[in-house]
Design an enzyme around this catalytic site. Structure first.
Site, PDB file in Angstrom:
ATOM      1  N   LYS A   1      -0.621  -0.090  75.273  1.00 38.92           N
ATOM      2  CA  LYS A   1      -0.170  -1.316  75.337  1.00 38.92           C
ATOM      3  C   LYS A   1      -0.455  -1.678  77.052  1.00 38.92           C
ATOM      4  O   LYS A   1      -0.400  -0.678  77.766  1.00 38.92           O
ATOM      5  CB  LYS A   1       1.392  -1.932  75.349  1.00 38.92           C
TER       6      LYS A   1
ATOM      7  N   LYS B   1       8.546   2.444  78.338  1.00 33.77           N
ATOM      8  CA  LYS B   1       7.719   2.365  79.320  1.00 33.77           C
ATOM      9  C   LYS B   1       7.401   1.207  80.182  1.00 33.77           C
ATOM     10  O   LYS B   1       7.587   0.244  79.764  1.00 33.77           O
ATOM     11  CB  LYS B   1       6.529   3.008  78.294  1.00 33.77           C
ATOM     12  N   ASP B   2       6.585   1.521  81.391  1.00 36.63           N
ATOM     13  CA  ASP B   2       6.547   0.437  82.315  1.00 36.63           C
ATOM     14  C   ASP B   2       5.811  -0.714  81.736  1.00 36.63           C
ATOM     15  O   ASP B   2       4.874  -0.559  80.942  1.00 36.63           O
ATOM     16  CB  ASP B   2       5.889   0.961  83.409  1.00 36.63           C
ATOM     17  N   LYS B   3       6.323  -2.027  82.260  1.00 36.20           N
ATOM     18  CA  LYS B   3       5.409  -3.207  81.726  1.00 36.20           C
ATOM     19  C   LYS B   3       4.118  -3.288  82.446  1.00 36.20           C
ATOM     20  O   LYS B   3       3.112  -3.516  81.913  1.00 36.20           O
ATOM     21  CB  LYS B   3       6.402  -4.566  81.874  1.00 36.20           C
TER      22      LYS B   3
ATOM     23  N   GLN C   1      13.360   0.683  88.222  1.00 40.52           N
ATOM     24  CA  GLN C   1      13.669  -0.107  86.918  1.00 40.52           C
ATOM     25  C   GLN C   1      15.178  -0.066  86.303  1.00 40.52           C
ATOM     26  O   GLN C   1      15.517  -1.029  85.541  1.00 40.52           O
ATOM     27  CB  GLN C   1      12.968   0.959  85.846  1.00 40.52           C
TER      28      GLN C   1
END
EC number: 5.4.99.27
Length: 381
Positions: free
Chosen positions: A51, A80-82, A168
C-alpha cells in the site's frame, strides 16, 4: 510532571548532520517480516499487501468495502506508516480468497496490490510479526555529511540505539499523551474504547521516553565526569550510590549503563530477569544477548529495584497502576539495527539506507540518532 515535549537525549555526541528526509512512498519503505512461516493450509487466507498513501486502518476499510468482509474478521500484526510504501500481511476468512483476483483493478485504484496468497490455521493477531525492514533515502546530502552519517551508523551497528517511541504515538499535535492522562483522571472520555486505550498507551509511551532520556543523561554523566563529581551529582539527586559502585559503572564498556536493580530481558526476545551481577550483564549487553528494560506503567507491572527503582519512581503514575484496563509491561531501553546497508550517490547528493529493526521499534528513532537536529522536540514522522 511537565507534559510538554522536551528534547530527548541522543546516545552519541556528534554535531547535527544536515540533510532532507521526506516521508513519502518514494523515499521511505517498510516491509513487515512475519513471526512464523504460514502453513499453506487452514481456514484463513493470508495475503501480503502493498500500500501507499494509506494507513493500515484505511486499508482494512477498503478491503471491507470491496470484499464485503467484516473488519473484525480481518487480522493484522501491526500498524504501518501512511506516508510510505509498505508491505504487510493480512488474514481473512478463506471464503473471501476467490474475490481477491477478481478485484485486482479495484484495489489498484485505491493504491493497493495483493502480492501473494497463502493460508494458515490461525488469524493474524496484533504483535504477530518478527520486525520490519526499512529503506530510507536522504536528500541534499554533502560528501562530508555522508561520511559523518556512515561513522554514526558504525557506532549504532556496534552499540545499538535508544528505543524511543516515535511520533506516531503522540499524534499530529503531540498531545495524545495529555488526552490519555485526562482519561485516567476522568476529565474526558471517548465513545470508542480502543481510542481511549490508545490515548492511555500514548501517556505510557511519553513516560517511557522521558525515563529513557533521563537514564541516558545519567549514563553520560557517569562516563564524562570523575567519581568525585558523580558522587556529588547523585547526592544532589538523593540517589544512593557509593564510590566503588560508580567506579564499576564507569568501567562498563557500553555507553548506556546498567544500574543496580535493572530489569533485563534476553534479546531479541525472552524472559525478564533482575540484573544481579552488573559486570556480567554489561558484557552480555555489549554482545547483544540481553538488554535493560524500561517501565510501561500499569496494572501488574514489573518494577525495577534499588537504584534503578529510585530513578524509575519519577515516571510511575498511580492512576496507571490502578487502572483496571491498562496492563503494565516493560520495553527494551535499547535495540540493535541489523543488516545495515548504505550507499552515497554523489551525483544526486542522496544517501540510501537499509536496515532491520525488531517489532515495536521505530525507524524515526534511528533517524533521530543520525540527524541530531537542533531544537527538535519530536520525530519527523
Amino acid at each position: 510532571m511537565n507534559l510538554n515535549f522536551m528534547p530527548l537525549l541522543h546516545a552519541y555526541n556528534h554535531a547535527s548532520i544536515d540533510f532532507h528526509f521526506n516521508s513519502s512512498a518514494r523515499d521511505f519503505c517498510v516491509h513487515e517480516v512475519p513471526l512464523y512461516e504460514f502453513s499453506n493450509t487452514g481456514e484463513h487466507a493470508v495475503i501480503q499487501v502493498r500500500k501507499s498513501g494509506l494507513s493500515t486502518l484505511e486499508m482494512l476499510h477498503i478491503f471491507s468495502q470491496i470484499l464485503g468482509v467484516k473488519i473484525a474478521e480481518l487480522g493484522y500484526a501491526g500498524l504501518k506508516d501512511k506516508n510510505a510504501l509498505t508491505t504487510q500481511f493480512i488474514s481473512l476468512p478463506k471464503k473471501y480468497a476467490p474475490l481477491l483476483e477478481k478485484n485486482t483493478s479495484n484495489f489498484q485504484e485505491r493504491n493497493l496490490k495483493v502480492l501473494s496468497l497463502n493460508y494458515h490455521h490461525n488469524k493474524i493477531k496484533l504483535g504477530h510479526l518478527k520486525g520490519n525492514r526499512f529503506f530510507m533515502r536522504f536528500k541534499k546530502m554533502t560528501p562530508l555529511n555522508a561520511q559523518k552519517t556512515k561513522q554514526v551508523l558504525e557506532q549504532i551497528a556496534q552499540f545499538g540505539m535508544p528505543n524511543y517511541f516515535g511520533s506516531q504515538r503522540f499524534g499530529k499535535f503531540n498531545d495524545n499523551h495529555k488526552e490519555g492522562l485526562k482519561i485516567l483522571q476522568n476529565k474526558t472520555k471517548f465513545a470508542h474504547q480502543k481510542l481511549n486505550a490508545f490515548l492511555i498507551s500514548s501517556y505510557q509511551s511519553y513516560l517511557f521516553n522521558s525515563l529513557l532520556s533521563k537514564r541516558l543523561e545519567i549514563s553520560k554523566i557517569i562516563s564524562d565526569f570523575s567519581v568525585k563529581e558523580n558522587l556529588e551529582f547523585f547526592k544532589q539527586k538523593n540517589l544512593s550510590v557509593n564510590s566503588n559502585a560508580l567506579k564499576a559503572l564507569k568501567n562498563q564498556a557500553h555507553p548506556f549503563k546498567i544500574l543496580e536493580g535493572d530489569v533485563m530481558c534476553h534479546y531479541p526476545y525472552g524472559k525478564f530477569f533482575d540484573a544481579l551481577k552488573l559486570e556480567k550483564e554489561s558484557e552480555r549487553f555489549l554482545k547483544k544477548e540481553a538488554v535493560p528494560t524500561g517501565l510501561l506503567d500499569g496494572k501488574k507491572a514489573l518494577y525495577a529495584k534499588n537504584l534503578s527503582l529510585e530513578i524509575e519512581k519519577e515516571f510511575q503514575h498511580n492512576l496507571l497502576s490502578s487502572h483496571a484496563k491498562t496492563l503494565g509491561s516493560r520495553r527494551f531501553f535499547w535495540v540493535f539495527a541489523e543488516n545495515v546497508t548504505s550507499q552515497y550517490i554523489k551525483e544526486k547528493a542522496q544517501f540510501e539506507l537499509g536496515f532491520y529493526l525488531p517489532k515495536g521499534s521505530y525507524a524515526s528513532a534511528l533517524l533521530k540518532e543520525i540527524k541530531h537536529e537542533k531544537g527538535e522536540n519530536n520525530d519527523e514522522f
